[in-house]
Scaffold this motif. Structure first.
Motif, PDB file in Angstrom:
ATOM      1  N   ASP A  45       4.243  13.143  -5.200  1.00  0.00           N
ATOM      2  CA  ASP A  45       3.106  12.842  -6.078  1.00  0.00           C
ATOM      3  C   ASP A  45       3.415  13.178  -7.540  1.00  0.00           C
ATOM      4  O   ASP A  45       3.000  12.470  -8.454  1.00  0.00           O
ATOM      5  N   ALA A  46       4.155  14.272  -7.739  1.00  0.00           N
ATOM      6  CA  ALA A  46       4.422  14.730  -9.104  1.00  0.00           C
ATOM      7  C   ALA A  46       5.183  13.698  -9.928  1.00  0.00           C
ATOM      8  O   ALA A  46       5.108  13.704 -11.163  1.00  0.00           O
ATOM      9  N   ASP A  47       5.894  12.790  -9.258  1.00  0.00           N
ATOM     10  CA  ASP A  47       6.682  11.785  -9.967  1.00  0.00           C
ATOM     11  C   ASP A  47       6.015  10.408 -10.017  1.00  0.00           C
ATOM     12  O   ASP A  47       6.554   9.477 -10.616  1.00  0.00           O
ATOM     13  N   ALA A  48       4.856  10.284  -9.377  1.00  0.00           N
ATOM     14  CA  ALA A  48       4.241   8.962  -9.258  1.00  0.00           C
ATOM     15  C   ALA A  48       3.766   8.403 -10.596  1.00  0.00           C
ATOM     16  O   ALA A  48       3.749   7.178 -10.802  1.00  0.00           O
ATOM     17  N   ALA A  49       3.376   9.272 -11.515  1.00  0.00           N
ATOM     18  CA  ALA A  49       2.830   8.800 -12.794  1.00  0.00           C
ATOM     19  C   ALA A  49       3.840   7.956 -13.561  1.00  0.00           C
ATOM     20  O   ALA A  49       3.467   7.092 -14.363  1.00  0.00           O
ATOM     21  N   ARG A  50       5.129   8.211 -13.366  1.00  0.00           N
ATOM     22  CA  ARG A  50       6.148   7.437 -14.065  1.00  0.00           C
ATOM     23  C   ARG A  50       6.092   5.948 -13.714  1.00  0.00           C
ATOM     24  O   ARG A  50       6.604   5.119 -14.454  1.00  0.00           O
ATOM     25  N   TRP A  51       5.481   5.627 -12.557  1.00  0.00           N
ATOM     26  CA  TRP A  51       5.463   4.238 -12.086  1.00  0.00           C
ATOM     27  C   TRP A  51       4.163   3.515 -12.427  1.00  0.00           C
ATOM     28  O   TRP A  51       4.002   2.348 -12.087  1.00  0.00           O
ATOM     29  N   THR A  52       3.253   4.208 -13.064  1.00  0.00           N
ATOM     30  CA  THR A  52       1.962   3.594 -13.370  1.00  0.00           C
ATOM     31  C   THR A  52       1.914   3.106 -14.809  1.00  0.00           C
ATOM     32  O   THR A  52       2.531   3.683 -15.712  1.00  0.00           O
ATOM     33  N   GLY A  53       1.192   2.011 -14.997  1.00  0.00           N
ATOM     34  CA  GLY A  53       0.978   1.440 -16.316  1.00  0.00           C
ATOM     35  C   GLY A  53      -0.421   0.864 -16.393  1.00  0.00           C
ATOM     36  O   GLY A  53      -1.205   0.990 -15.446  1.00  0.00           O
ATOM     37  N   PRO A  54      -0.756   0.183 -17.483  1.00  0.00           N
ATOM     38  CA  PRO A  54      -2.114  -0.352 -17.644  1.00  0.00           C
ATOM     39  C   PRO A  54      -2.525  -1.317 -16.527  1.00  0.00           C
ATOM     40  O   PRO A  54      -3.703  -1.390 -16.169  1.00  0.00           O
ATOM     41  N   GLY A  55      -1.561  -2.048 -15.976  1.00  0.00           N
ATOM     42  CA  GLY A  55      -1.909  -3.032 -14.950  1.00  0.00           C
ATOM     43  C   GLY A  55      -1.677  -2.565 -13.533  1.00  0.00           C
ATOM     44  O   GLY A  55      -1.810  -3.350 -12.581  1.00  0.00           O
ATOM     45  N   THR A  56      -1.343  -1.287 -13.346  1.00  0.00           N
ATOM     46  CA  THR A  56      -1.028  -0.775 -12.010  1.00  0.00           C
ATOM     47  C   THR A  56      -2.303  -0.429 -11.252  1.00  0.00           C
ATOM     48  O   THR A  56      -3.189   0.252 -11.775  1.00  0.00           O
ATOM     49  N   THR A  57      -2.400  -0.887 -10.010  1.00  0.00           N
ATOM     50  CA  THR A  57      -3.478  -0.469  -9.119  1.00  0.00           C
ATOM     51  C   THR A  57      -3.052   0.829  -8.448  1.00  0.00           C
ATOM     52  O   THR A  57      -1.987   0.897  -7.823  1.00  0.00           O
ATOM     53  N   VAL A  58      -3.854   1.880  -8.597  1.00  0.00           N
ATOM     54  CA  VAL A  58      -3.540   3.178  -8.012  1.00  0.00           C
ATOM     55  C   VAL A  58      -4.527   3.437  -6.880  1.00  0.00           C
ATOM     56  O   VAL A  58      -5.742   3.364  -7.065  1.00  0.00           O
ATOM     57  N   VAL A  59      -3.985   3.742  -5.690  1.00  0.00           N
ATOM     58  CA  VAL A  59      -4.794   4.033  -4.510  1.00  0.00           C
ATOM     59  C   VAL A  59      -4.532   5.475  -4.097  1.00  0.00           C
ATOM     60  O   VAL A  59      -3.388   5.865  -3.866  1.00  0.00           O
ATOM     61  N   ASP A  60      -5.587   6.270  -4.038  1.00  0.00           N
ATOM     62  CA  ASP A  60      -5.477   7.667  -3.602  1.00  0.00           C
ATOM     63  C   ASP A  60      -5.767   7.715  -2.104  1.00  0.00           C
ATOM     64  O   ASP A  60      -6.866   7.377  -1.658  1.00  0.00           O
ATOM     65  N   ALA A  61      -4.764   8.115  -1.316  1.00  0.00           N
ATOM     66  CA  ALA A  61      -4.915   8.139   0.137  1.00  0.00           C
ATOM     67  C   ALA A  61      -5.708   9.345   0.627  1.00  0.00           C
ATOM     68  O   ALA A  61      -6.008   9.424   1.830  1.00  0.00           O
ATOM     69  N   GLY A  62      -6.026  10.270  -0.258  1.00  0.00           N
ATOM     70  CA  GLY A  62      -6.864  11.400   0.133  1.00  0.00           C
ATOM     71  C   GLY A  62      -6.245  12.278   1.204  1.00  0.00           C
ATOM     72  O   GLY A  62      -6.966  12.845   2.034  1.00  0.00           O
ATOM     73  N   GLY A  63      -4.930  12.396   1.191  1.00  0.00           N
ATOM     74  CA  GLY A  63      -4.249  13.249   2.150  1.00  0.00           C
ATOM     75  C   GLY A  63      -4.049  12.632   3.514  1.00  0.00           C
ATOM     76  O   GLY A  63      -3.543  13.294   4.431  1.00  0.00           O
ATOM     77  N   ARG A  64      -4.412  11.381   3.660  1.00  0.00           N
ATOM     78  CA  ARG A  64      -4.326  10.745   4.975  1.00  0.00           C
ATOM     79  C   ARG A  64      -2.900  10.316   5.319  1.00  0.00           C
ATOM     80  O   ARG A  64      -2.050  10.157   4.450  1.00  0.00           O
ATOM     81  N   LEU A  65      -2.714  10.057   6.622  1.00  0.00           N
ATOM     82  CA  LEU A  65      -1.411   9.627   7.126  1.00  0.00           C
ATOM     83  C   LEU A  65      -1.167   8.167   6.769  1.00  0.00           C
ATOM     84  O   LEU A  65      -2.031   7.311   6.959  1.00  0.00           O
ATOM     85  N   VAL A  66       0.028   7.908   6.246  1.00  0.00           N
ATOM     86  CA  VAL A  66       0.458   6.543   5.950  1.00  0.00           C
ATOM     87  C   VAL A  66       1.671   6.227   6.826  1.00  0.00           C
ATOM     88  O   VAL A  66       2.632   6.999   6.887  1.00  0.00           O
ATOM     89  N   LEU A  67       1.604   5.079   7.497  1.00  0.00           N
ATOM     90  CA  LEU A  67       2.686   4.625   8.369  1.00  0.00           C
ATOM     91  C   LEU A  67       3.137   3.240   7.933  1.00  0.00           C
ATOM     92  O   LEU A  67       2.384   2.508   7.272  1.00  0.00           O
ATOM     93  N   PRO A  68       4.344   2.839   8.318  1.00  0.00           N
ATOM     94  CA  PRO A  68       4.692   1.426   8.146  1.00  0.00           C
ATOM     95  C   PRO A  68       3.684   0.558   8.897  1.00  0.00           C
ATOM     96  O   PRO A  68       3.103   0.990   9.903  1.00  0.00           O
ATOM     97  N   GLY A  69       3.468  -0.649   8.421  1.00  0.00           N
ATOM     98  CA  GLY A  69       2.590  -1.558   9.138  1.00  0.00           C
ATOM     99  C   GLY A  69       3.072  -1.739  10.567  1.00  0.00           C
ATOM    100  O   GLY A  69       4.273  -1.804  10.832  1.00  0.00           O
ATOM    101  N   PHE A  70       2.130  -1.809  11.505  1.00  0.00           N
ATOM    102  CA  PHE A  70       2.502  -1.970  12.906  1.00  0.00           C
ATOM    103  C   PHE A  70       3.064  -3.367  13.143  1.00  0.00           C
ATOM    104  O   PHE A  70       2.592  -4.356  12.568  1.00  0.00           O
ATOM    105  N   ILE A  71       4.073  -3.435  13.988  1.00  0.00           N
ATOM    106  CA  ILE A  71       4.672  -4.709  14.397  1.00  0.00           C
ATOM    107  C   ILE A  71       4.404  -4.852  15.882  1.00  0.00           C
ATOM    108  O   ILE A  71       5.001  -4.145  16.705  1.00  0.00           O
ATOM    109  N   ASP A  72       3.481  -5.719  16.225  1.00  0.00           N
ATOM    110  CA  ASP A  72       3.103  -5.929  17.627  1.00  0.00           C
ATOM    111  C   ASP A  72       4.068  -6.949  18.220  1.00  0.00           C
ATOM    112  O   ASP A  72       3.990  -8.139  17.941  1.00  0.00           O
ATOM    113  N   ALA A  73       4.987  -6.470  19.064  1.00  0.00           N
ATOM    114  CA  ALA A  73       6.115  -7.282  19.515  1.00  0.00           C
ATOM    115  C   ALA A  73       5.759  -8.309  20.579  1.00  0.00           C
ATOM    116  O   ALA A  73       6.628  -9.104  20.972  1.00  0.00           O
ATOM    117  N   HIS A  74       4.494  -8.322  21.030  1.00  0.00           N
ATOM    118  CA  HIS A  74       4.115  -9.290  22.074  1.00  0.00           C
ATOM    119  C   HIS A  74       2.599  -9.419  22.056  1.00  0.00           C
ATOM    120  O   HIS A  74       1.888  -8.672  22.719  1.00  0.00           O
TER     121      HIS A  74
END
Length: 563
Positions: A45-74
């Motif tokens: 998080d401490a380094d995230a500000a370097r990637w933000t600019g006027p047009g950047t959408t910033v989403v605060d996950a509120g401490g929640r778990l983030v996973l890769p999108g699920f791939i349903d193989a069948h």
């Protein structure tokens, strides 16, 4: 993670997260930056500000778990559920089925057909298969088509037998094989092989020409659109639709044009017995025509056997209480080995439905033949379902490079355990063969996990919960075959990196790694830390596909048609 300041700000930055990347090089992080649909940075998080600019959408996950999108193989997103059908899920007796059909008829008095889905075999007493006589009292002269929950069989009333021209002299149907009474020779109303024939190009066309509403293009598209909406709401960012004809591809292109294709699609093409070289050429053309990261066509779907519940899967030893009956394979083993060797030589990847231990062994033997004749290659052929596996064949998956594409929910005791048709047909002496997730994983096999919607619930949380507990979804009762449970992290990997690898997608999906497509999900609970009993009910609060927020606050963003 990079330490330099980016020249251009990111389009989207996610912060305040517990990111489980499924990438061993950087297993955990707090923030992700996305530009042009791909991940450009993963870090603290401490380094995230370097990637933000006027047009950047910033989403605060509120401490929640983030996973890769699920791939349903069948996931059969084209099949259900259908709002125009009588819904029979949970109807566990013939009386309950009659009640639901009667209620539906009262609400649809002018219906030309009665169509129902999700019939459970165990609803018919005595372990027998249903007959037209079981339907006739509540359907009368209106033709009725009832599909089993696994869509492998159909159940017709007398009026439908007449309309579809099913007679004692015409049992080999374009859409299935009619079962006949052993004494009279007359069709009973029960039709096997519906998944193999009825869902084929020829079978679907035949049903449509015979006026069955379920097979109409509009009904097909309605099922697809609804299922796609459900998929993205569950955080499934890639769906592998395992059985399609060339006719079905127009449904996906329509969904894409109308903005309903929020999840990415891999569409396998059905290879029924008798597929010609000319059709294989068409399949190869389609694989080149549909080859982007949103819609890809290519693998081939085949069947070697059917399913355990109606005793049509191929077993090494007879079904419990059924004399010498072991079920059949759709091909003699030598013929199937020749077929798969030829497809392998042409470079096709094959998804082969196999549920019984003899069926599975037949597929593994065929892959071994293909490797011996053609030479080893990175084919990633799949055995789909792996429901009843002989332990002697467990190490062969890793040895032959065969992926185990499995559906954990099918292994739940309320689906297949003691008292259910699957367990009773297999018999207690073989229950140790049931869905051996842990044994396969320990032996080095790649697990590609999936739902098999609409056979079972689409929600990955249901599959992960069952893989971890082998318990009923309501949490009651004892686990069944708990020695084959896996841990949550392994189950998550099966729904992400395992399924990505299984479909040659590991270079761009399956983990939260710089350079990959920005497909990820923010969950309402940390399923890696909570009690497994709390996993069901966990929801996807935010879903991102290619850097675009498609679910926010647990709600799917409305579709936007493409220009």
């Amino acid at each position: 993670m990079t330490s330099t300041t980016p020249a251009t700000p990111a389009d989207l930055v996610l912060t305040g997260a517990r990111v489980h990347t499924v990438d061993p090089e950087l297993p955990e992080a707090e923030a992700i930056a996305v530009r042009d649909g791909r991940i450009v940075w993963v870090g603290a998080d401490a380094d995230a500000a370097r990637w933000t600019g006027p047009g950047t959408t910033v989403v605060d996950a509120g401490g929640r778990l983030v996973l890769p999108g699920f791939i349903d193989a069948h996931n059969h997103v084209r099949l259900g559920s259908d709002d125009a059908c009588v819904q029979l899920a949970g109807a566990r007796t013939l009386d309950a089925i009659h009640e639901r059909i009667t209620t539906w008829r009262a609400a649809h008095p002018d219906a030309r057909w009665i169509e129902a889905e999700a019939f459970d075999y165990s609803a018919i007493p005595g372990g027998r298969m249903p007959t037209a006589a079981d339907l006739d009292p509540v359907t009368g002269d209106t033709p009725a088509l009832v599909l089993s929950y696994d869509v492998h069989t159909a159940w017709l009333n007398t009026a439908a037998l007449r309309v579809l021209d099913v007679t004692r002299d015409r049992t080999d149907l374009p859409f299935g094989t009619a079962v006949t009474d052993p004494e009279t020779g007359e069709p009973t109303g029960f039709v096997k092989d519906f998944a193999v024939k009825g869902l084929s190009r020829a079978g679907h066309r035949a049903l449509r020409e015979l006026g069955v509403p379920w097979a109409s293009p509009d009904r097909q598209y309605g099922r697809l659109a609804k299922s796609l909406d459900d998929a993205i709401a569950y955080g499934i960012t890639t769906v592998v639709e395992p059985q399609n004809s060339l006719d079905d591809l127009v449904l996906f292109t329509r969904a894409r044009a109308e903005g309903r294709l929020r999840s990415r699609i891999v569409a396998a093409l059905f290879h029924p017995r008798g597929t010609t070289d000319a059709e294989l050429d068409e399949f190869a053309w389609a694989a080149k025509e549909f080859a982007d990261d949103r819609l890809r066509v290519g693998p081939l779907k085949l069947y070697i056997d059917d399913v355990v519940e109606p005793r049509t899967a191929a077993l090494l030893e007879p079904y419990a209480g059924c004399g010498h009956h072991r079920g059949d394979t759709f091909y003699p083993p030598e013929e199937f080995a020749d077929l798969l060797t030829g497809l392998d030589a042409r470079g096709f990847q094959c998804f082969v439905h196999a549920t019984g231990d003899r069926g599975i062994r037949t597929v593994l033997d065929a892959v071994a033949r293909a490797r011996a004749v053609n030479g080893p290659r990175d084919a990633r052929h799949q055995v789909v379902h792996v429901e009843c596996l002989d332990p002697a064949d467990t190490p062969r998956f890793a040895e032959l490079g065969v992926v185990a594409c499995m559906q954990p929910r099918h292994a739940a005791p309320d689906i297949a355990g003691p008292g259910q048709d699957w367990a009773e047909n297999i018999g207690p002496d073989r229950w140790h063969k049931a869905w051996p997730l842990r044994s396969l994983h320990a032996a080095g096999a790649v697990l590609a996990l999936s739902s098999d919607w609409n056979v079972a619930e689409m929600d990955p949380m249901v599959g992960i919960y069952t893989a971890v507990t082998r318990r009923a979804l309501n949490g009651g009762g004892e686990p069944w075959t708990p020695e084959e449970t896996i841990d949550v992290a392994t189950a998550v990997e099966g729904y992400t990196m395992g399924s990505a690898y299984a479909n040659f997608l590991e270079g761009e999906r399956g983990s939260l790694t710089v350079g990959k497509l920005a497909d990820f999900v923010v969950l309402s609970r940390d399923i890696l830390r909570i009690d497994p009993e709390e996993i069901p009910g966990t929801v996807a609060e935010t879903v991102v596909v290619g850097g675009e927020i498609v679910v926010t606050g647990g709600e799917v963003v409305p579709a936007r048609p493409r220009d």
